[in-house]
Write a protein that holds these residues in place. Structure first.
Motif, PDB file in Angstrom:
ATOM      1  N   LEU A 157      -9.988  21.824  23.146  1.00 35.18           N
ATOM      2  CA  LEU A 157      -8.573  21.682  22.761  1.00 35.18           C
ATOM      3  C   LEU A 157      -7.731  22.821  23.327  1.00 35.18           C
ATOM      4  CD1 LEU A 157      -8.631  20.520  19.022  1.00 35.18           C
ATOM      5  CD2 LEU A 157      -7.405  19.398  20.895  1.00 35.18           C
ATOM      6  N   LYS A 158      -8.310  24.021  23.305  1.00 31.45           N
ATOM      7  CA  LYS A 158      -7.571  25.190  23.801  1.00 31.45           C
ATOM      8  C   LYS A 158      -7.191  24.994  25.272  1.00 31.45           C
ATOM      9  CE  LYS A 158      -7.736  30.140  23.719  1.00 31.45           C
ATOM     10  NZ  LYS A 158      -8.572  31.303  23.828  1.00 31.45           N
ATOM     11  N   VAL A 159      -8.140  24.498  26.040  1.00 32.79           N
ATOM     12  CA  VAL A 159      -7.876  24.297  27.470  1.00 32.79           C
ATOM     13  C   VAL A 159      -6.941  23.095  27.681  1.00 32.79           C
ATOM     14  CG1 VAL A 159      -8.973  23.652  29.671  1.00 32.79           C
ATOM     15  CG2 VAL A 159     -10.124  25.237  28.113  1.00 32.79           C
ATOM     16  N   ARG A 160      -7.169  22.041  26.904  1.00 33.83           N
ATOM     17  CA  ARG A 160      -6.482  20.783  27.219  1.00 33.83           C
ATOM     18  C   ARG A 160      -5.066  20.645  26.652  1.00 33.83           C
ATOM     19  NH1 ARG A 160     -11.295  16.328  26.445  1.00 33.83           N
ATOM     20  NH2 ARG A 160     -12.570  16.971  28.231  1.00 33.83           N
ATOM     21  N   LYS A 161      -4.809  21.305  25.500  1.00 32.72           N
ATOM     22  CA  LYS A 161      -3.480  21.103  24.889  1.00 32.72           C
ATOM     23  C   LYS A 161      -2.325  21.338  25.866  1.00 32.72           C
ATOM     24  CE  LYS A 161      -3.521  21.716  19.909  1.00 32.72           C
ATOM     25  NZ  LYS A 161      -3.275  22.746  18.899  1.00 32.72           N
ATOM     26  N   PRO A 162      -2.341  22.474  26.613  1.00 30.82           N
ATOM     27  CA  PRO A 162      -1.220  22.683  27.555  1.00 30.82           C
ATOM     28  C   PRO A 162      -1.159  21.607  28.643  1.00 30.82           C
ATOM     29  CG  PRO A 162      -2.648  24.638  27.431  1.00 30.82           C
ATOM     30  CD  PRO A 162      -3.311  23.578  26.625  1.00 30.82           C
ATOM     31  N   LEU A 163      -2.318  20.999  28.937  1.00 29.61           N
ATOM     32  CA  LEU A 163      -2.345  19.980  30.004  1.00 29.61           C
ATOM     33  C   LEU A 163      -1.768  18.659  29.506  1.00 29.61           C
ATOM     34  CD1 LEU A 163      -5.899  20.791  31.468  1.00 29.61           C
ATOM     35  CD2 LEU A 163      -3.687  21.804  32.059  1.00 29.61           C
ATOM     36  N   TYR A 164      -2.066  18.318  28.239  1.00 29.91           N
ATOM     37  CA  TYR A 164      -1.432  17.111  27.667  1.00 29.91           C
ATOM     38  C   TYR A 164       0.084  17.318  27.637  1.00 29.91           C
ATOM     39  CZ  TYR A 164      -6.148  15.992  25.893  1.00 29.91           C
ATOM     40  OH  TYR A 164      -7.484  15.720  25.775  1.00 29.91           O
ATOM     41  N   LYS A 165       0.465  18.538  27.231  1.00 23.44           N
ATOM     42  CA  LYS A 165       1.897  18.848  27.135  1.00 23.44           C
ATOM     43  C   LYS A 165       2.581  18.700  28.500  1.00 23.44           C
ATOM     44  CE  LYS A 165       5.015  22.217  25.248  1.00 23.44           C
ATOM     45  NZ  LYS A 165       5.289  23.609  25.070  1.00 23.44           N
ATOM     46  N   GLU A 166       1.860  19.146  29.526  1.00 24.86           N
ATOM     47  CA  GLU A 166       2.418  19.107  30.894  1.00 24.86           C
ATOM     48  C   GLU A 166       2.747  17.674  31.336  1.00 24.86           C
ATOM     49  OE1 GLU A 166      -0.069  21.293  33.728  1.00 24.86           O
ATOM     50  OE2 GLU A 166       0.558  19.894  35.308  1.00 24.86           O
ATOM     51  N   VAL A 167       1.888  16.719  30.971  1.00 23.95           N
ATOM     52  CA  VAL A 167       2.088  15.354  31.499  1.00 23.95           C
ATOM     53  C   VAL A 167       2.879  14.444  30.561  1.00 23.95           C
ATOM     54  CG1 VAL A 167      -0.031  15.388  32.865  1.00 23.95           C
ATOM     55  CG2 VAL A 167      -0.125  14.440  30.571  1.00 23.95           C
ATOM     56  N   ALA A 168       2.970  14.838  29.278  1.00 26.14           N
ATOM     57  CA  ALA A 168       3.496  13.878  28.298  1.00 26.14           C
ATOM     58  C   ALA A 168       5.012  13.908  28.188  1.00 26.14           C
ATOM     59  CB  ALA A 168       2.883  14.169  26.935  1.00 26.14           C
ATOM     60  N   ASP A 169       5.577  12.736  27.916  1.00 21.38           N
ATOM     61  CA  ASP A 169       7.005  12.646  27.610  1.00 21.38           C
ATOM     62  C   ASP A 169       7.244  12.899  26.136  1.00 21.38           C
ATOM     63  OD1 ASP A 169       8.092  11.754  30.219  1.00 21.38           O
ATOM     64  OD2 ASP A 169       6.630  10.153  29.896  1.00 21.38           O
ATOM     65  N   ILE A 170       6.233  12.658  25.318  1.00 25.27           N
ATOM     66  CA  ILE A 170       6.393  12.839  23.873  1.00 25.27           C
ATOM     67  C   ILE A 170       5.023  13.099  23.249  1.00 25.27           C
ATOM     68  CG2 ILE A 170       6.161  10.364  23.355  1.00 25.27           C
ATOM     69  CD1 ILE A 170       8.275  10.728  21.173  1.00 25.27           C
ATOM     70  N   GLN A 171       5.012  13.897  22.173  1.00 26.55           N
ATOM     71  CA  GLN A 171       3.767  14.099  21.417  1.00 26.55           C
ATOM     72  C   GLN A 171       3.933  13.424  20.057  1.00 26.55           C
ATOM     73  OE1 GLN A 171       3.123  17.583  19.019  1.00 26.55           O
ATOM     74  NE2 GLN A 171       1.169  18.027  19.997  1.00 26.55           N
ATOM     75  N   ILE A 172       2.916  12.691  19.640  1.00 25.51           N
ATOM     76  CA  ILE A 172       2.972  12.086  18.303  1.00 25.51           C
ATOM     77  C   ILE A 172       1.786  12.595  17.492  1.00 25.51           C
ATOM     78  CG2 ILE A 172       2.990   9.935  16.972  1.00 25.51           C
ATOM     79  CD1 ILE A 172       4.419   8.592  19.159  1.00 25.51           C
ATOM     80  N   LYS A 173       2.095  13.248  16.361  1.00 25.78           N
ATOM     81  CA  LYS A 173       1.030  13.706  15.448  1.00 25.78           C
ATOM     82  C   LYS A 173       0.762  12.565  14.486  1.00 25.78           C
ATOM     83  CE  LYS A 173       2.133  18.537  15.956  1.00 25.78           C
ATOM     84  NZ  LYS A 173       2.725  19.743  15.413  1.00 25.78           N
ATOM     85  N   THR A 174      -0.459  12.076  14.530  1.00 28.01           N
ATOM     86  CA  THR A 174      -0.718  10.798  13.859  1.00 28.01           C
ATOM     87  C   THR A 174      -1.317  10.910  12.457  1.00 28.01           C
ATOM     88  OG1 THR A 174      -2.919  10.642  14.807  1.00 28.01           O
ATOM     89  CG2 THR A 174      -1.144   9.651  16.080  1.00 28.01           C
ATOM     90  N   HIS A 175      -1.687  12.130  12.011  1.00 31.96           N
ATOM     91  CA  HIS A 175      -2.503  12.185  10.789  1.00 31.96           C
ATOM     92  C   HIS A 175      -1.813  11.688   9.532  1.00 31.96           C
ATOM     93  CE1 HIS A 175      -0.920  16.232  11.506  1.00 31.96           C
ATOM     94  NE2 HIS A 175      -0.780  16.297  10.195  1.00 31.96           N
ATOM     95  N   LYS A 176      -0.461  11.640   9.527  1.00 24.40           N
ATOM     96  CA  LYS A 176       0.208  11.106   8.329  1.00 24.40           C
ATOM     97  C   LYS A 176       0.745   9.699   8.564  1.00 24.40           C
ATOM     98  CE  LYS A 176       1.546  15.526   6.353  1.00 24.40           C
ATOM     99  NZ  LYS A 176       2.579  16.549   6.411  1.00 24.40           N
TER     100      LYS A 176
END
Ligand SMILES: Nc1ncnc2c1ncn2[C@@H]1O[C@H](COP(=O)(O)OP(=O)(O)O)[C@@H](O)[C@H]1O
Ligand SMILES: O=C(O)C1=C[C@@H](OP(=O)(O)O)[C@@H](O)[C@H](O)C1
Ligand SMILES: [Mg+2]
Length: 215
Positions: A157-176
């Motif tokens: 997660l530490k390595v990948r989070k910035p990479l998801y952020k780089e490509v994504a137009d939006i982040q959705i936190k789904t746990h709720k």
């Protein structure tokens, strides 16, 4: 042949020489860590929108005639990553797709260049503990078959989070959110994204929205 980054840009119409991004095709691309719901939500979106569902892992499994775990075991992770890149490239110029990617797709720079050219990119995210509970419930994710799966999840997660952020137009936190709330949220924001894009691509709309230089 990988699409060059030049294919996704064009000269600005104002003659400034600036490059502007080409319009995105009408697809929704789901990225995010293992077990965040990309495959499940992808299927729901496909049903709701009548778009074709394309799960990169499933397509690779079909092509290779074996499960992901088996591909990792017999051909290694690098070979699998190349299959992912080749598959993403094969989607260029298609539309009305819901594309669910594998969690590690963002690790390669060429993939990070391709993903935003394929459509509206949504990053599904949830809590570490939720990911852990879900990945522990089956054995089809080779990267977390380690002695310390939570440690592996944290490190990835530490390595990948910035990479998801780089490509994504939006982040959705789904746990709720329920599956339906997540899917509807994606549809609403995708609708906004594509209608805004359409307006921006239409010079008459741009002027009527106050983008003209006349006044
Ligand atoms: N928002 C959610 N709420 C409850 N369970 C979920 C949610 N998202 C995914 N799951 C469950 O987690 C597991 C992994 O989901 P999956 O769609 O395969 O994730 P991914 O494709 O991102 O790896 C499935 O059993 C799915 O039902
Ligand atoms: O995170 C990863 O590197 C991987 C995630 C998996 O897909 P899901 O994200 O759908 O589990 C699958 O592509 C493979 O096991 C590798
Ligand atoms: Mg999946």
């Amino acid at each position: 042949m990988p699409p060059s980054t030049d294919d996704s840009t064009a000269s600005a119409p104002d003659g400034s020489g600036d490059t502007v991004a080409s319009p995105r095709p009408l697809n929704i691309v789901l990225v995010g860590f293992m077990a965040t719901g990309k495959t499940t939500i992808g299927r729901i979106l496909s049903k709701k929108l009548g778009f074709q569902f394309v799960d990169c892992d499933h397509e690779i499994e079909k092509q290779q005639g074996m499960k992901i775990t088996e591909i990792f075991k017999t051909q290694g992770e690098e070979a699998f990553r190349q299959m992912e890149t080749d598959f993403l490239q094969s989607l260029a110029s298609q539309s009305k797709l819901i594309i669910s990617t594998g969690g590690g797709v963002v690790g390669r720079q060429p993939n990070r260049e391709i993903l935003p050219t394929l459509g509206y990119v949504v990053w599904l995210h949830t809590k570490k503990q939720v990911i852990f509970d879900r990945v522990m419930s089956n054995s089809n994710r080779p990267l977390v078959q380690t002695e310390d799966p939570m440690g592996t999840i944290k490190a990835l997660l530490k390595v990948r989070k910035p990479l998801y952020k780089e490509v994504a137009d939006i982040q959705i936190k789904t746990h709720k959110l329920t599956f339906d709330e997540t899917a509807e949220g994606i549809i609403d924001t995708a609708c906004y994204f594509f209608s805004k894009q359409q307006a921006e691509c239409n010079p008459i709309c741009e002027v009527s929205q106050g983008g003209g230089k006349g006044e």
